[in-house]
Design a protein around this motif. Structure first.
Motif, PDB file in Angstrom:
ATOM      1  N   ASP A  51      -5.550  13.926  17.836  1.00 48.48           N
ATOM      2  CA  ASP A  51      -4.873  14.250  16.690  1.00 48.48           C
ATOM      3  C   ASP A  51      -3.233  13.516  16.729  1.00 48.48           C
ATOM      4  N   VAL A  52      -2.727  13.691  17.922  1.00 45.56           N
ATOM      5  CA  VAL A  52      -1.512  13.082  17.827  1.00 45.56           C
ATOM      6  C   VAL A  52      -1.845  11.258  17.392  1.00 45.56           C
ATOM      7  N   LEU A  53      -2.562  10.807  17.920  1.00 47.29           N
ATOM      8  CA  LEU A  53      -2.809   9.400  17.600  1.00 47.29           C
ATOM      9  C   LEU A  53      -3.078   9.179  16.292  1.00 47.29           C
ATOM     10  N   HIS A  54      -4.064  10.062  15.635  1.00 43.54           N
ATOM     11  CA  HIS A  54      -4.218  10.194  14.309  1.00 43.54           C
ATOM     12  C   HIS A  54      -2.721  10.118  13.298  1.00 43.54           C
ATOM     13  N   ALA A  55      -2.076  11.000  13.813  1.00 50.09           N
ATOM     14  CA  ALA A  55      -0.827  11.345  13.277  1.00 50.09           C
ATOM     15  C   ALA A  55       0.194  10.184  13.331  1.00 50.09           C
ATOM     16  N   ASP A  56       0.181   9.575  14.507  1.00 46.82           N
ATOM     17  CA  ASP A  56       0.967   8.204  14.660  1.00 46.82           C
ATOM     18  C   ASP A  56       0.530   7.235  13.918  1.00 46.82           C
ATOM     19  N   LEU A  57      -0.829   7.170  13.662  1.00 48.86           N
ATOM     20  CA  LEU A  57      -1.500   6.096  13.159  1.00 48.86           C
ATOM     21  C   LEU A  57      -1.126   5.907  11.626  1.00 48.86           C
ATOM     22  N   ASP A  58      -1.045   7.506  11.010  1.00 49.14           N
ATOM     23  CA  ASP A  58      -0.903   7.812   9.510  1.00 49.14           C
ATOM     24  C   ASP A  58       0.599   7.536   9.469  1.00 49.14           C
ATOM     25  N   THR A  59       1.420   7.797  10.369  1.00 41.78           N
ATOM     26  CA  THR A  59       2.804   7.228  10.369  1.00 41.78           C
ATOM     27  C   THR A  59       2.970   5.858  10.141  1.00 41.78           C
ATOM     28  N   LEU A  60       2.282   5.128  11.020  1.00 41.26           N
ATOM     29  CA  LEU A  60       2.493   3.610  11.262  1.00 41.26           C
ATOM     30  C   LEU A  60       1.911   2.957   9.831  1.00 41.26           C
ATOM     31  N   ASN A  61       0.706   3.855   9.352  1.00 39.59           N
ATOM     32  CA  ASN A  61       0.288   3.098   8.083  1.00 39.59           C
ATOM     33  C   ASN A  61       1.197   3.466   6.760  1.00 39.59           C
ATOM     34  N   GLY A  62       2.003   4.716   6.761  1.00 36.53           N
ATOM     35  CA  GLY A  62       2.936   4.502   5.904  1.00 36.53           C
ATOM     36  C   GLY A  62       4.014   3.727   5.848  1.00 36.53           C
ATOM     37  N   GLN A  63       4.515   3.652   7.177  1.00 40.80           N
ATOM     38  CA  GLN A  63       5.673   2.426   7.476  1.00 40.80           C
ATOM     39  C   GLN A  63       5.272   1.227   6.659  1.00 40.80           C
ATOM     40  N   LEU A  64       4.095   0.790   7.279  1.00 46.39           N
ATOM     41  CA  LEU A  64       3.390  -0.288   7.009  1.00 46.39           C
ATOM     42  C   LEU A  64       3.406  -0.552   5.279  1.00 46.39           C
ATOM     43  N   GLN A  65       2.925   0.593   4.761  1.00 43.12           N
ATOM     44  CA  GLN A  65       2.882   0.544   3.317  1.00 43.12           C
ATOM     45  C   GLN A  65       3.823   0.457   2.717  1.00 43.12           C
ATOM     46  N   ALA A  66       4.993   1.132   3.150  1.00 44.19           N
ATOM     47  CA  ALA A  66       6.644   1.027   2.699  1.00 44.19           C
ATOM     48  C   ALA A  66       7.052  -0.474   3.006  1.00 44.19           C
ATOM     49  N   GLU A  67       6.698  -0.979   3.997  1.00 50.47           N
ATOM     50  CA  GLU A  67       7.336  -2.258   4.282  1.00 50.47           C
ATOM     51  C   GLU A  67       6.581  -3.088   3.262  1.00 50.47           C
ATOM     52  N   ASN A  68       5.145  -2.979   3.079  1.00 52.47           N
ATOM     53  CA  ASN A  68       4.575  -3.918   2.204  1.00 52.47           C
ATOM     54  C   ASN A  68       5.197  -3.692   0.750  1.00 52.47           C
ATOM     55  N   ASP A  69       5.440  -2.565   0.255  1.00 50.32           N
ATOM     56  CA  ASP A  69       6.122  -2.333  -0.903  1.00 50.32           C
ATOM     57  C   ASP A  69       7.473  -2.876  -1.113  1.00 50.32           C
ATOM     58  N   ASP A  70       8.282  -2.703  -0.032  1.00 46.71           N
ATOM     59  CA  ASP A  70       9.454  -3.510  -0.013  1.00 46.71           C
ATOM     60  C   ASP A  70       9.222  -5.072  -0.099  1.00 46.71           C
ATOM     61  N   TYR A  71       8.312  -5.571   0.645  1.00 44.04           N
ATOM     62  CA  TYR A  71       8.126  -7.013   0.722  1.00 44.04           C
ATOM     63  C   TYR A  71       7.569  -7.629  -0.772  1.00 44.04           C
ATOM     64  N   ALA A  72       6.682  -6.607  -1.286  1.00 46.17           N
ATOM     65  CA  ALA A  72       6.245  -6.905  -2.700  1.00 46.17           C
ATOM     66  C   ALA A  72       7.253  -7.227  -3.633  1.00 46.17           C
ATOM     67  N   PHE A  73       8.405  -6.060  -3.690  1.00 44.99           N
ATOM     68  CA  PHE A  73       9.571  -5.994  -4.406  1.00 44.99           C
ATOM     69  C   PHE A  73      10.369  -7.110  -4.253  1.00 44.99           C
ATOM     70  N   ALA A  74      10.640  -7.453  -2.724  1.00 46.53           N
ATOM     71  CA  ALA A  74      11.541  -8.744  -2.482  1.00 46.53           C
ATOM     72  C   ALA A  74      10.911 -10.015  -3.021  1.00 46.53           C
ATOM     73  N   THR A  75       9.545 -10.079  -3.088  1.00 46.14           N
ATOM     74  CA  THR A  75       8.896 -11.338  -3.479  1.00 46.14           C
ATOM     75  C   THR A  75       9.018 -11.307  -4.880  1.00 46.14           C
ATOM     76  N   ASP A  76       8.821 -10.191  -5.697  1.00 50.65           N
ATOM     77  CA  ASP A  76       9.095 -10.144  -7.328  1.00 50.65           C
ATOM     78  C   ASP A  76      10.593 -10.636  -7.487  1.00 50.65           C
ATOM     79  N   VAL A  77      11.395 -10.059  -6.844  1.00 49.97           N
ATOM     80  CA  VAL A  77      13.095 -10.549  -7.041  1.00 49.97           C
ATOM     81  C   VAL A  77      12.911 -12.069  -6.640  1.00 49.97           C
ATOM     82  N   TYR A  78      12.498 -12.553  -5.724  1.00 52.21           N
ATOM     83  CA  TYR A  78      12.644 -14.018  -5.297  1.00 52.21           C
ATOM     84  C   TYR A  78      11.923 -14.788  -6.355  1.00 52.21           C
ATOM     85  N   ASN A  79      10.765 -14.484  -6.827  1.00 56.24           N
ATOM     86  CA  ASN A  79       9.816 -15.185  -7.840  1.00 56.24           C
ATOM     87  C   ASN A  79      10.708 -14.981  -9.097  1.00 56.24           C
ATOM     88  N   ALA A  80      11.411 -14.036  -9.636  1.00 55.09           N
ATOM     89  CA  ALA A  80      12.144 -14.061 -10.435  1.00 55.09           C
ATOM     90  C   ALA A  80      13.368 -14.972 -10.574  1.00 55.09           C
TER      91      ALA A  80
END
Length: 227
Positions: free
Chosen positions: A162-191
């Motif tokens: 259960d703890v590992l699942h919770a940690d994995l969910d947290t990491l997935n959330g962080q990764l998703q946030a980082e991916n979202d940030d990266y996508a935004f940065a990429t859009d700004v860069y491309n613009a």
């Protein structure tokens, strides 16, 4: 096994007591017969009739299912019908009764010895069964402890999962946030690159215009007119 052994011992002991009672009854009947017959050394008719009457009474008192019933009754019938004035016949009957009594006493002694041995074996068996039961109880305690320990390990493992699942969910959330940030940065860069390319293209166009002969001549003519 313990209950079975106990029931069997109780049944065997009841059978022993029944056989002892049967033997004692037979011995008692023989003793009564011997006592009556011993009174007939020089019997009168009245004595003979009295003895015959008593022997018949003993015969009738024997249990119907006694092991020795038939044999004793046969001896009693012979004694009742015998001519007690014949001392030879009387001695033969007395000898037969005495021999039968010895056999009954020997049989009773053997029954008693067998019962004592059976009781001894039963007591030894009870000790063995108690030891086996105690060993079984110890094994149950050990196995129960092992089961509880395994259950605790399983519970701990599930908690860890259960703890590992919770940690994995947290990491997935962080990764998703980082991916979202990266996508935004990429859009700004491309613009930004697109805007820069537009400005660069405009600068090139302006430079090309400046480098055209017509524009150069125009500039020169304007300069001359100024001076």
């Amino acid at each position: 096994p313990f209950n079975e052994a106990t029931v069997k011992r109780a049944n065997d002991h009841a059978e022993f007591e029944s056989q002892v009672a049967e033997h004692n009854e037979a011995i008692s009947a023989i003793d009564e017969s011997l006592q009556l017959l011993s009174q007939l050394e020089s019997p009168s008719l009245v004595q003979i009739q009295k003895v015959q009457k008593n022997l018949t009474k003993i015969q009738q008192s024997l249990k119907r299912h006694s092991t020795f019933q038939t044999f004793i009754k046969t001896l009693l019938e012979i004694a009742v019908e015998a001519n007690f004035a014949d001392q030879g016949a009387l001695r033969e009957i007395l000898t037969a009764f005495n021999n039968l009594r010895v056999q009954l006493v020997d049989s009773l002694n053997q029954l008693t010895a067998d019962e004592a041995e059976a009781q001894k074996d039963f007591e030894a068996r009870v000790i063995q069964l108690n030891q086996e039961h105690a060993e079984f109880q110890r094994a149950v305690v050990v196995k129960t402890a092992e089961i509880e320990a395994n259950a605790n390990k399983i519970e701990q493992t599930l908690d860890l999962i259960d703890v590992l699942h919770a940690d994995l969910d947290t990491l997935n959330g962080q990764l998703q946030a980082e991916n979202d940030d990266y996508a935004f940065a990429t859009d700004v860069y491309n613009a930004t690159v697109s805007e820069y390319n537009k400005e660069l293209n405009a600068a090139h166009q302006a430079l090309d215009l400046l480098n055209q002969p017509r524009f150069t001549d125009y500039v020169k003519s304007q300069l001359k007119g100024a001076f």
